[in-house]
Design a protein around this motif. Sequence first.
Motif, PDB file in Angstrom:
ATOM      1  N   GLU A  90       0.830  -1.207   0.000  1.00  0.00           N
ATOM      2  CA  GLU A  90       0.000   0.000   0.000  1.00  0.00           C
ATOM      3  C   GLU A  90       0.867   1.261   0.000  1.00  0.00           C
ATOM      4  O   GLU A  90       0.640   2.182  -0.779  1.00  0.00           O
ATOM      5  CB  GLU A  90      -0.933  -0.002   1.210  1.00  0.00           C
ATOM      6  CG  GLU A  90      -1.920   1.128   1.204  1.00  0.00           C
ATOM      7  CD  GLU A  90      -2.924   1.035   2.340  1.00  0.00           C
ATOM      8  OE1 GLU A  90      -3.190   2.086   2.954  1.00  0.00           O
ATOM      9  OE2 GLU A  90      -3.416  -0.065   2.607  1.00  0.00           O
ATOM     10  N   VAL A  91       1.878   1.286   0.865  1.00  0.00           N
ATOM     11  CA  VAL A  91       2.750   2.457   0.964  1.00  0.00           C
ATOM     12  C   VAL A  91       3.568   2.648  -0.323  1.00  0.00           C
ATOM     13  O   VAL A  91       3.749   3.773  -0.791  1.00  0.00           O
ATOM     14  CB  VAL A  91       3.686   2.339   2.195  1.00  0.00           C
ATOM     15  CG1 VAL A  91       4.781   3.385   2.163  1.00  0.00           C
ATOM     16  CG2 VAL A  91       2.871   2.475   3.483  1.00  0.00           C
ATOM     17  N   LEU A  92       4.039   1.544  -0.898  1.00  0.00           N
ATOM     18  CA  LEU A  92       4.869   1.625  -2.103  1.00  0.00           C
ATOM     19  C   LEU A  92       4.040   1.656  -3.388  1.00  0.00           C
ATOM     20  O   LEU A  92       4.604   1.724  -4.482  1.00  0.00           O
ATOM     21  CB  LEU A  92       5.854   0.452  -2.147  1.00  0.00           C
ATOM     22  CG  LEU A  92       6.892   0.426  -1.026  1.00  0.00           C
ATOM     23  CD1 LEU A  92       7.775  -0.810  -1.140  1.00  0.00           C
ATOM     24  CD2 LEU A  92       7.732   1.691  -1.029  1.00  0.00           C
ATOM     25  N   ASN A  93       2.718   1.581  -3.220  1.00  0.00           N
ATOM     26  CA  ASN A  93       1.804   1.644  -4.364  1.00  0.00           C
ATOM     27  C   ASN A  93       2.142   0.573  -5.414  1.00  0.00           C
ATOM     28  O   ASN A  93       2.384   0.879  -6.582  1.00  0.00           O
ATOM     29  CB  ASN A  93       1.809   3.039  -4.991  1.00  0.00           C
ATOM     30  CG  ASN A  93       0.652   3.248  -5.942  1.00  0.00           C
ATOM     31  OD1 ASN A  93      -0.417   2.683  -5.750  1.00  0.00           O
ATOM     32  ND2 ASN A  93       0.868   4.042  -6.973  1.00  0.00           N
ATOM     33  N   CYS A  94       2.187  -0.669  -4.933  1.00  0.00           N
ATOM     34  CA  CYS A  94       2.501  -1.783  -5.825  1.00  0.00           C
ATOM     35  C   CYS A  94       1.686  -3.006  -5.427  1.00  0.00           C
ATOM     36  O   CYS A  94       0.916  -2.962  -4.479  1.00  0.00           O
ATOM     37  CB  CYS A  94       3.999  -2.091  -5.787  1.00  0.00           C
ATOM     38  SG  CYS A  94       4.591  -2.694  -4.196  1.00  0.00           S
ATOM     39  N   LYS A  95       1.884  -4.096  -6.150  1.00  0.00           N
ATOM     40  CA  LYS A  95       1.184  -5.343  -5.867  1.00  0.00           C
ATOM     41  C   LYS A  95       1.959  -6.176  -4.847  1.00  0.00           C
ATOM     42  O   LYS A  95       3.173  -6.006  -4.683  1.00  0.00           O
ATOM     43  CB  LYS A  95       1.014  -6.148  -7.158  1.00  0.00           C
ATOM     44  CG  LYS A  95       0.163  -5.453  -8.196  1.00  0.00           C
ATOM     45  CD  LYS A  95       0.040  -6.288  -9.442  1.00  0.00           C
ATOM     46  CE  LYS A  95       1.263  -6.065 -10.300  1.00  0.00           C
ATOM     47  NZ  LYS A  95       1.222  -6.665 -11.608  1.00  0.00           N
ATOM     48  N   ILE A  96       1.242  -7.090  -4.194  1.00  0.00           N
ATOM     49  CA  ILE A  96       1.864  -8.019  -3.250  1.00  0.00           C
ATOM     50  C   ILE A  96       2.964  -8.816  -3.953  1.00  0.00           C
ATOM     51  O   ILE A  96       4.018  -9.074  -3.381  1.00  0.00           O
ATOM     52  CB  ILE A  96       0.810  -8.974  -2.647  1.00  0.00           C
ATOM     53  CG1 ILE A  96      -0.243  -8.196  -1.868  1.00  0.00           C
ATOM     54  CG2 ILE A  96       1.460 -10.032  -1.774  1.00  0.00           C
ATOM     55  CD1 ILE A  96       0.281  -7.469  -0.669  1.00  0.00           C
ATOM     56  N   LEU A  97       2.733  -9.201  -5.193  1.00  0.00           N
ATOM     57  CA  LEU A  97       3.743  -9.928  -5.970  1.00  0.00           C
ATOM     58  C   LEU A  97       5.040  -9.135  -6.049  1.00  0.00           C
ATOM     59  O   LEU A  97       6.130  -9.697  -5.890  1.00  0.00           O
ATOM     60  CB  LEU A  97       3.220 -10.212  -7.380  1.00  0.00           C
ATOM     61  CG  LEU A  97       4.236 -10.784  -8.375  1.00  0.00           C
ATOM     62  CD1 LEU A  97       4.724 -12.146  -7.916  1.00  0.00           C
ATOM     63  CD2 LEU A  97       3.626 -10.851  -9.752  1.00  0.00           C
ATOM     64  N   ASP A  98       4.931  -7.834  -6.259  1.00  0.00           N
ATOM     65  CA  ASP A  98       6.122  -6.988  -6.345  1.00  0.00           C
ATOM     66  C   ASP A  98       6.873  -6.966  -5.021  1.00  0.00           C
ATOM     67  O   ASP A  98       8.105  -7.012  -4.991  1.00  0.00           O
ATOM     68  CB  ASP A  98       5.745  -5.571  -6.766  1.00  0.00           C
ATOM     69  CG  ASP A  98       5.053  -5.531  -8.119  1.00  0.00           C
ATOM     70  OD1 ASP A  98       5.429  -6.323  -9.004  1.00  0.00           O
ATOM     71  OD2 ASP A  98       4.130  -4.711  -8.283  1.00  0.00           O
ATOM     72  N   VAL A  99       6.126  -6.911  -3.925  1.00  0.00           N
ATOM     73  CA  VAL A  99       6.753  -6.941  -2.596  1.00  0.00           C
ATOM     74  C   VAL A  99       7.459  -8.279  -2.397  1.00  0.00           C
ATOM     75  O   VAL A  99       8.590  -8.325  -1.897  1.00  0.00           O
ATOM     76  CB  VAL A  99       5.718  -6.691  -1.479  1.00  0.00           C
ATOM     77  CG1 VAL A  99       6.339  -6.898  -0.100  1.00  0.00           C
ATOM     78  CG2 VAL A  99       5.127  -5.292  -1.584  1.00  0.00           C
ATOM     79  N   ALA A 100       6.833  -9.369  -2.812  1.00  0.00           N
ATOM     80  CA  ALA A 100       7.441 -10.698  -2.666  1.00  0.00           C
ATOM     81  C   ALA A 100       8.759 -10.775  -3.437  1.00  0.00           C
ATOM     82  O   ALA A 100       9.745 -11.337  -2.939  1.00  0.00           O
ATOM     83  CB  ALA A 100       6.470 -11.776  -3.143  1.00  0.00           C
ATOM     84  N   LEU A 101       8.790 -10.217  -4.635  1.00  0.00           N
ATOM     85  CA  LEU A 101      10.026 -10.209  -5.415  1.00  0.00           C
ATOM     86  C   LEU A 101      11.101  -9.364  -4.738  1.00  0.00           C
ATOM     87  O   LEU A 101      12.274  -9.735  -4.716  1.00  0.00           O
ATOM     88  CB  LEU A 101       9.754  -9.685  -6.828  1.00  0.00           C
ATOM     89  CG  LEU A 101       8.894 -10.583  -7.704  1.00  0.00           C
ATOM     90  CD1 LEU A 101       8.479  -9.852  -8.973  1.00  0.00           C
ATOM     91  CD2 LEU A 101       9.619 -11.874  -8.030  1.00  0.00           C
ATOM     92  N   LEU A 102      10.680  -8.239  -4.159  1.00  0.00           N
ATOM     93  CA  LEU A 102      11.630  -7.380  -3.443  1.00  0.00           C
ATOM     94  C   LEU A 102      12.157  -8.087  -2.196  1.00  0.00           C
ATOM     95  O   LEU A 102      13.348  -7.988  -1.877  1.00  0.00           O
ATOM     96  CB  LEU A 102      10.956  -6.053  -3.085  1.00  0.00           C
ATOM     97  CG  LEU A 102      11.844  -4.924  -2.583  1.00  0.00           C
ATOM     98  CD1 LEU A 102      13.008  -4.634  -3.515  1.00  0.00           C
ATOM     99  CD2 LEU A 102      11.010  -3.658  -2.377  1.00  0.00           C
TER     100      LEU A 102
END
Length: 68
Positions: A38-50
Motif C-alpha cells: 500500500e505504501v509503495l503503491n505496488c502489488k503483493i507480488l512486487d513486494v514478494a520479489l523485493l
Amino acid sequence: MTKKVLILEDARFIWDEEEVKTFVEMWSDNKSSYQIAEVLNCKILDVALLVMDQAEKGKIKQRIRGIV
C-alpha cells in the motif's frame, strides 16, 4: 516444438533507492506485505520479489511471520 510461456510480465523489477530503503525499514518494523504494498503503491507480488532480492543480498532478516 513446445510453446514458451512468459511469466511475471506485469511484475515490477525496477525500484527507486528510496523505495527500497522504505521497504527495508517497514520490513524491519514487522509491517505486513499488504501494508508495504500500500505504501509503495505496488502489488503483493512486487513486494514478494523485493523480499527475495533483499534477502538474497543479506539486506533483510527472516522474520517470524514470514513474508506475510
